[in-house]
Motif scaffolding. Structure first.
Motif, PDB file in Angstrom:
ATOM      1  N   ALA A 167       5.270  -0.699  -3.042  1.00  0.00           N
ATOM      2  CA  ALA A 167       4.654  -1.878  -2.564  1.00  0.00           C
ATOM      3  C   ALA A 167       4.322  -2.667  -3.725  1.00  0.00           C
ATOM      4  CB  ALA A 167       3.474  -1.355  -1.527  1.00  0.00           C
ATOM      5  N   TYR A 168       3.853  -2.214  -4.803  1.00  0.00           N
ATOM      6  CA  TYR A 168       3.321  -2.854  -6.192  1.00  0.00           C
ATOM      7  C   TYR A 168       4.405  -3.873  -6.538  1.00  0.00           C
ATOM      8  CZ  TYR A 168       1.904  -3.592 -10.822  1.00  0.00           C
ATOM      9  OH  TYR A 168       1.316  -4.178 -12.073  1.00  0.00           O
ATOM     10  N   GLY A 173       6.534   0.738   2.717  1.00  0.00           N
ATOM     11  CA  GLY A 173       6.007   2.122   2.742  1.00  0.00           C
ATOM     12  C   GLY A 173       4.462   2.050   3.009  1.00  0.00           C
ATOM     13  N   LEU A 174       4.133   3.393   2.736  1.00  0.00           N
ATOM     14  CA  LEU A 174       2.558   3.260   3.100  1.00  0.00           C
ATOM     15  C   LEU A 174       1.450   2.698   2.020  1.00  0.00           C
ATOM     16  CD1 LEU A 174       2.501   6.904   4.292  1.00  0.00           C
ATOM     17  CD2 LEU A 174       2.093   5.253   5.820  1.00  0.00           C
ATOM     18  N   GLY A 175       2.255   2.507   0.888  1.00  0.00           N
ATOM     19  CA  GLY A 175       1.569   1.892  -0.160  1.00  0.00           C
ATOM     20  C   GLY A 175       1.176   0.331   0.152  1.00  0.00           C
ATOM     21  N   ARG A 176       2.020  -0.171   1.267  1.00  0.00           N
ATOM     22  CA  ARG A 176       1.401  -1.453   1.639  1.00  0.00           C
ATOM     23  C   ARG A 176       0.035  -1.587   2.112  1.00  0.00           C
ATOM     24  NH1 ARG A 176       3.995  -6.105   0.536  1.00  0.00           N
ATOM     25  NH2 ARG A 176       3.763  -6.982   2.511  1.00  0.00           N
ATOM     26  N   TYR A 177      -0.229  -0.640   2.771  1.00  0.00           N
ATOM     27  CA  TYR A 177      -1.900  -0.646   3.172  1.00  0.00           C
ATOM     28  C   TYR A 177      -2.713  -0.483   2.121  1.00  0.00           C
ATOM     29  CZ  TYR A 177       0.247   0.750   7.868  1.00  0.00           C
ATOM     30  OH  TYR A 177       1.297   0.967   8.693  1.00  0.00           O
ATOM     31  N   LEU A 182      -6.409  -3.705  -0.907  1.00  0.00           N
ATOM     32  CA  LEU A 182      -6.958  -3.912  -2.223  1.00  0.00           C
ATOM     33  C   LEU A 182      -7.184  -5.565  -2.316  1.00  0.00           C
ATOM     34  CD1 LEU A 182      -8.027  -3.046  -5.115  1.00  0.00           C
ATOM     35  CD2 LEU A 182      -5.529  -3.023  -5.693  1.00  0.00           C
ATOM     36  N   GLY A 183      -6.168  -6.134  -2.076  1.00  0.00           N
ATOM     37  CA  GLY A 183      -6.172  -7.581  -2.286  1.00  0.00           C
ATOM     38  C   GLY A 183      -6.828  -8.401  -1.306  1.00  0.00           C
TER      39      GLY A 183
END
Length: 220
Positions: A167-168, A173-177, A182-183
């Motif tokens: 997602a970076y 993926g779950l990293g989007r959350y 964070l943003g």
């Protein structure tokens, strides 16, 4: 609303709206599993044949161990960033980083599996006229299969815990959350994403542990 961060994260996950649509938890989890499977599969196609060859012949083990150790020391976020700068936004950059991360565990599992076979058993098979390929596939791999699965288990857990970095560079993926939270300083969303990644890693680890135990030869 529960005042604790974890309680807020659990409430965030309990919202029915989080479980539908292309941005829902099931869809993000499937994306996460897909990235993990792809990264581990590509790494396995590279590392397992090489590890089996090294374990069977004993040649090049020092170089392979040194290269695997060097790969373990590489920072995954740094690799994702570097590959993204070189190749642009997309899945290729994080996938290459996941492959680099998975190779050492798969490589170690493969050559350890072959090396673990009892030399007397291998010599007996050779004395019976079995070819080197037959010895590898019928004797060494079956006896060392739990170690091979152990390498797959280690690689899978490492990759599934790191796939959030996809997602970076604009993937799902779950990293989007985590990165969206964070943003926007949405900390319940960030914690929820982290909890989901941890839970997925634990489930996969337990499943592969079960497979590893089932593949152990009788009496071992």
């Amino acid at each position: 609303m529960n005042g604790s961060p974890l309680g807020q994260a659990l409430e965030w996950m309990a919202d029915p709206a989080r479980w539908t649509g292309p941005s829902g938890i099931p869809a993000r989890m499937l994306e996460h599993l897909g990235y993990t499977a792809l990264g581990v599969l590509v790494a396995a196609l590279i590392a397992i044949p090489l590890g089996l060859l090294v374990g069977h012949t004993g040649r090049g083990k020092g170089i392979v161990v040194m290269a695997a150790g060097a790969a373990r020391a590489l920072p995954t976020l740094g690799l994702v960033t570097l590959f993204a700068l070189l190749m642009g936004i997309g899945l290729t950059a994080p996938l290459l980083a996941f492959v680099v991360l998975a190779v050492p565990s798969l490589l170690a599992g493969a050559y350890s599996a072959v090396e673990s076979a009892d030399p007397a058993t291998v010599d007996a098979a050779r004395a019976q006229g079995m070819t080197e390929m037959q010895i590898l596939t019928r004797v060494e791999i079956p006896l060392g299969l739990p170690l091979l699965i152990g390498g797959l288990r280690g690689a899978t857990v490492q990759v599934v815990a790191t796939v959030m970095l996809a997602a970076y560079v604009g993937n799902g993926g779950l990293g989007r959350y985590i990165f969206l939270g964070l943003g926007s300083q949405d900390y319940p969303q960030m914690i929820a994403g982290s909890v989901l990644v941890i839970a997925l890693a634990l489930v996969l680890d337990l499943l592969l542990l079960g497979v590893q135990r089932l593949t152990a030869p009788r009496g071992v």
